[in-house]
Design a protein around this motif. Structure first.
Motif, PDB file in Angstrom:
ATOM      1  N   GLY A   1       0.789  -1.225   0.000  1.00  0.00           N
ATOM      2  CA  GLY A   1       0.000   0.000   0.000  1.00  0.00           C
ATOM      3  C   GLY A   1       0.816   1.267   0.000  1.00  0.00           C
ATOM      4  O   GLY A   1       0.272   2.365   0.149  1.00  0.00           O
ATOM      5  N   ALA A   2       2.149   1.128  -0.194  1.00  0.00           N
ATOM      6  CA  ALA A   2       3.012   2.313  -0.149  1.00  0.00           C
ATOM      7  C   ALA A   2       2.880   3.188  -1.392  1.00  0.00           C
ATOM      8  O   ALA A   2       3.310   4.340  -1.388  1.00  0.00           O
ATOM      9  CB  ALA A   2       4.467   1.884   0.029  1.00  0.00           C
ATOM     10  N   GLY A   3       2.329   2.631  -2.485  1.00  0.00           N
ATOM     11  CA  GLY A   3       2.172   3.404  -3.720  1.00  0.00           C
ATOM     12  C   GLY A   3       3.136   3.021  -4.820  1.00  0.00           C
ATOM     13  O   GLY A   3       3.197   3.682  -5.865  1.00  0.00           O
ATOM     14  N   LYS A   4       3.851   1.923  -4.641  1.00  0.00           N
ATOM     15  CA  LYS A   4       4.902   1.538  -5.592  1.00  0.00           C
ATOM     16  C   LYS A   4       4.327   1.200  -6.970  1.00  0.00           C
ATOM     17  O   LYS A   4       4.805   1.700  -7.996  1.00  0.00           O
ATOM     18  CB  LYS A   4       5.690   0.339  -5.041  1.00  0.00           C
ATOM     19  N   THR A   5       3.328   0.333  -7.009  1.00  0.00           N
ATOM     20  CA  THR A   5       2.758  -0.057  -8.306  1.00  0.00           C
ATOM     21  C   THR A   5       2.018   1.107  -8.952  1.00  0.00           C
ATOM     22  O   THR A   5       2.055   1.275 -10.182  1.00  0.00           O
ATOM     23  CB  THR A   5       1.831  -1.278  -8.134  1.00  0.00           C
ATOM     24  N   THR A   6       1.349   1.945  -8.153  1.00  0.00           N
ATOM     25  CA  THR A   6       0.706   3.138  -8.729  1.00  0.00           C
ATOM     26  C   THR A   6       1.756   4.030  -9.372  1.00  0.00           C
ATOM     27  O   THR A   6       1.536   4.588 -10.455  1.00  0.00           O
ATOM     28  CB  THR A   6      -0.064   3.912  -7.652  1.00  0.00           C
ATOM     29  N   LEU A   7       2.923   4.163  -8.735  1.00  0.00           N
ATOM     30  CA  LEU A   7       4.011   4.934  -9.340  1.00  0.00           C
ATOM     31  C   LEU A   7       4.389   4.344 -10.691  1.00  0.00           C
ATOM     32  O   LEU A   7       4.530   5.082 -11.683  1.00  0.00           O
ATOM     33  CB  LEU A   7       5.219   4.939  -8.405  1.00  0.00           C
ATOM     34  N   PHE A   8       4.545   3.022 -10.767  1.00  0.00           N
ATOM     35  CA  PHE A   8       4.872   2.384 -12.043  1.00  0.00           C
ATOM     36  C   PHE A   8       3.774   2.615 -13.070  1.00  0.00           C
ATOM     37  O   PHE A   8       4.047   2.828 -14.259  1.00  0.00           O
ATOM     38  CB  PHE A   8       5.089   0.882 -11.834  1.00  0.00           C
ATOM     39  N   ASN A   9       2.520   2.555 -12.641  1.00  0.00           N
ATOM     40  CA  ASN A   9       1.416   2.797 -13.570  1.00  0.00           C
ATOM     41  C   ASN A   9       1.466   4.217 -14.136  1.00  0.00           C
ATOM     42  O   ASN A   9       1.151   4.440 -15.313  1.00  0.00           O
ATOM     43  CB  ASN A   9       0.080   2.557 -12.875  1.00  0.00           C
ATOM     44  N   LEU A  10       1.874   5.176 -13.328  1.00  0.00           N
ATOM     45  CA  LEU A  10       2.005   6.556 -13.798  1.00  0.00           C
ATOM     46  C   LEU A  10       3.165   6.696 -14.773  1.00  0.00           C
ATOM     47  O   LEU A  10       3.056   7.389 -15.793  1.00  0.00           O
ATOM     48  CB  LEU A  10       2.209   7.496 -12.606  1.00  0.00           C
ATOM     49  N   LEU A  11       4.264   6.034 -14.483  1.00  0.00           N
ATOM     50  CA  LEU A  11       5.435   6.131 -15.360  1.00  0.00           C
ATOM     51  C   LEU A  11       5.196   5.458 -16.701  1.00  0.00           C
ATOM     52  O   LEU A  11       5.725   5.892 -17.729  1.00  0.00           O
ATOM     53  CB  LEU A  11       6.656   5.504 -14.677  1.00  0.00           C
ATOM     54  N   SER A  12       4.412   4.370 -16.698  1.00  0.00           N
ATOM     55  CA  SER A  12       4.219   3.579 -17.924  1.00  0.00           C
ATOM     56  C   SER A  12       2.938   3.921 -18.669  1.00  0.00           C
ATOM     57  O   SER A  12       2.588   3.250 -19.636  1.00  0.00           O
ATOM     58  CB  SER A  12       4.227   2.087 -17.582  1.00  0.00           C
ATOM     59  N   GLY A  13       2.213   4.943 -18.232  1.00  0.00           N
ATOM     60  CA  GLY A  13       1.043   5.411 -18.968  1.00  0.00           C
ATOM     61  C   GLY A  13      -0.247   4.684 -18.669  1.00  0.00           C
ATOM     62  O   GLY A  13      -1.254   4.941 -19.325  1.00  0.00           O
ATOM     63  N   HIS A  14      -0.259   3.797 -17.672  1.00  0.00           N
ATOM     64  CA  HIS A  14      -1.482   3.080 -17.335  1.00  0.00           C
ATOM     65  C   HIS A  14      -2.371   3.872 -16.379  1.00  0.00           C
ATOM     66  O   HIS A  14      -3.526   3.502 -16.154  1.00  0.00           O
ATOM     67  CB  HIS A  14      -1.150   1.703 -16.752  1.00  0.00           C
ATOM     68  N   GLU A  15      -1.834   4.921 -15.801  1.00  0.00           N
ATOM     69  CA  GLU A  15      -2.603   5.895 -15.030  1.00  0.00           C
ATOM     70  C   GLU A  15      -2.083   7.281 -15.396  1.00  0.00           C
ATOM     71  O   GLU A  15      -0.910   7.450 -15.724  1.00  0.00           O
ATOM     72  CB  GLU A  15      -2.446   5.680 -13.516  1.00  0.00           C
ATOM     73  N   ARG A  16      -2.964   8.279 -15.309  1.00  0.00           N
ATOM     74  CA  ARG A  16      -2.544   9.660 -15.534  1.00  0.00           C
ATOM     75  C   ARG A  16      -2.379  10.354 -14.190  1.00  0.00           C
ATOM     76  O   ARG A  16      -3.214  10.207 -13.295  1.00  0.00           O
ATOM     77  CB  ARG A  16      -3.580  10.421 -16.372  1.00  0.00           C
ATOM     78  N   PRO A  17      -1.304  11.118 -14.027  1.00  0.00           N
ATOM     79  CA  PRO A  17      -1.100  11.805 -12.744  1.00  0.00           C
ATOM     80  C   PRO A  17      -2.060  12.976 -12.576  1.00  0.00           C
ATOM     81  O   PRO A  17      -2.506  13.580 -13.557  1.00  0.00           O
ATOM     82  CB  PRO A  17       0.350  12.294 -12.839  1.00  0.00           C
ATOM     83  N   ASP A  18      -2.359  13.296 -11.321  1.00  0.00           N
ATOM     84  CA  ASP A  18      -3.126  14.504 -11.028  1.00  0.00           C
ATOM     85  C   ASP A  18      -2.248  15.738 -11.181  1.00  0.00           C
ATOM     86  O   ASP A  18      -2.719  16.808 -11.566  1.00  0.00           O
ATOM     87  CB  ASP A  18      -3.683  14.451  -9.600  1.00  0.00           C
ATOM     88  N   SER A  19      -0.975  15.579 -10.844  1.00  0.00           N
ATOM     89  CA  SER A  19      -0.024  16.678 -10.967  1.00  0.00           C
ATOM     90  C   SER A  19       1.373  16.092 -11.053  1.00  0.00           C
ATOM     91  O   SER A  19       1.594  14.913 -10.785  1.00  0.00           O
ATOM     92  CB  SER A  19      -0.138  17.635  -9.777  1.00  0.00           C
ATOM     93  N   GLY A  20       2.311  16.936 -11.431  1.00  0.00           N
ATOM     94  CA  GLY A  20       3.686  16.486 -11.558  1.00  0.00           C
ATOM     95  C   GLY A  20       4.100  16.294 -12.999  1.00  0.00           C
ATOM     96  O   GLY A  20       3.306  16.481 -13.931  1.00  0.00           O
ATOM     97  N   ARG A  21       5.333  15.875 -13.177  1.00  0.00           N
ATOM     98  CA  ARG A  21       5.929  15.806 -14.512  1.00  0.00           C
ATOM     99  C   ARG A  21       6.864  14.611 -14.596  1.00  0.00           C
ATOM    100  O   ARG A  21       7.586  14.289 -13.651  1.00  0.00           O
ATOM    101  CB  ARG A  21       6.696  17.108 -14.780  1.00  0.00           C
ATOM    102  N   VAL A  22       6.857  13.950 -15.764  1.00  0.00           N
ATOM    103  CA  VAL A  22       7.783  12.850 -16.045  1.00  0.00           C
ATOM    104  C   VAL A  22       8.499  13.164 -17.354  1.00  0.00           C
ATOM    105  O   VAL A  22       7.851  13.477 -18.367  1.00  0.00           O
ATOM    106  CB  VAL A  22       7.057  11.498 -16.170  1.00  0.00           C
ATOM    107  N   ALA A  23       9.815  13.088 -17.342  1.00  0.00           N
ATOM    108  CA  ALA A  23      10.611  13.282 -18.558  1.00  0.00           C
ATOM    109  C   ALA A  23      11.453  12.036 -18.789  1.00  0.00           C
ATOM    110  O   ALA A  23      12.006  11.463 -17.842  1.00  0.00           O
ATOM    111  CB  ALA A  23      11.498  14.511 -18.443  1.00  0.00           C
TER     112      ALA A  23
END
Length: 281
Positions: free
Chosen positions: A39-61
């Motif tokens: 529940g720490a958010g690790k897989t959600t982080l991966f989902n954001l990096l790989s395009g399977h979820e869209r972030p509410d805010s922030g930036r990935v380059a």
């Protein structure tokens, strides 16, 4: 050279803040582990990096180009591939075809879907396919076979077996081979050793160390801490959606916030994280 840059990335689901202002960078050729309790958010982080979820805010380059919110298929084409926490293979396709799907992002030549025409389609494919397309398919087939041989006797003899006939650990290997078939500049591995016993985990460790030696950049989530400590140049620790520590394995294991997240306040007071080789986090 910085390959991946993550700045204040956040994602909520309802009233739950799954990822909170996460920032870090990843250099080309580096291997970084992401650890933390369930529940720490690790897989959600991966989902954001790989395009399977869209972030509410922030930036990935990635490679100097902003990729925030890009679709997964577009990211694969740019050189970012991943595996999944619970494993995802195409169960009714052969092991070889699963790997070839990973290479599809690199196809140079468009081709019709001959399978829609049934047996006639196979005949037309043989008769009408341009030589360049046939050559490309042959090269990808050979490359896929080479990837399967990297897993020794685990996959190569089963190249024509349906993926559903494999053990759980072998399905995880197929998924890794499929991701490698995309020739990624960055490989995201979500619990690659899940479901593997001690000897299978050691085999995977040797494979990943070999990839690292060849310059493959990797970001991985893993609960088997011995694997993380042996493989990773740096470790990022998450808890409650946020990064609570980052550094070498030796540094994070002594961090009071890390000890507290895993083992509680009483362990934190002792000043060191003496974790057993495998633990459910």
């Amino acid at each position: 050279m910085t390959l991946l840059s993550v700045e204040t990335l956040s994602r909520s689901f309802g009233g739950i803040q799954a990822v909170r202002d996460v920032s870090f960078t990843l250099a080309e050729g580096e291997t970084v582990g992401v650890i933390g309790p369930n529940g720490a958010g690790k897989t959600t982080l991966f989902n954001l990096l790989s395009g399977h979820e869209r972030p509410d805010s922030g930036r990935v380059a990635f490679a100097g180009r902003e990729i925030t919110g890009w679709a997964p298929e577009r990211l694969i084409g740019q050189g970012l591939a991943r595996t999944f926490q619970h494993g995802r293979v195409f169960a009714n396709l052969s092991v070889l075809d699963n790997v070839l799907i990973g290479a599809s992002a690199r196809l140079r030549y468009a081709r019709p879907n001959w399978s829609l025409l049934g047996p006639l389609g196979e005949l037309l494919r043989a008769l009408l396919q341009p030589p360049a397309v046939r050559a490309e398919e042959a090269a990808l087939q050979a490359e896929a076979q080479t990837l399967l041989h990297r897993f020794g006797e685990r996959l190569a003899p089963r190249a024509n077996h349906p993926a559903h006939s494999l053990s759980y650990a072998n399905r995880r290997r197929v998924e890794i081979a499929r991701a490698l078939a995309a020739r990624p500049r960055l490989l995201l591995l979500d619990e690659p050793a899940a479901g593997m016993n001690e000897s299978e985990t050691l085999e995977l460790q040797h494979l990943l160390l070999d990839l690292k030696t060849q310059g493959q950049t990797m970001l991985l989530i893993e609960h088997k801490l011995d694997l993380v400590m042996q493989l990773c140049d740096r470790v990022i620790v998450m808890d409650d959606g946020a990064v609570i520590a980052a550094g070498t394995a030796a540094e994070v294991r002594r961090d009071p916030a890390v000890i507290r997240a895993y083992l509680g306040d009483s362990a934190a007071a002792k000043g060191e994280f003496t974790q057993v080789p495998e633990v459910t986090l």
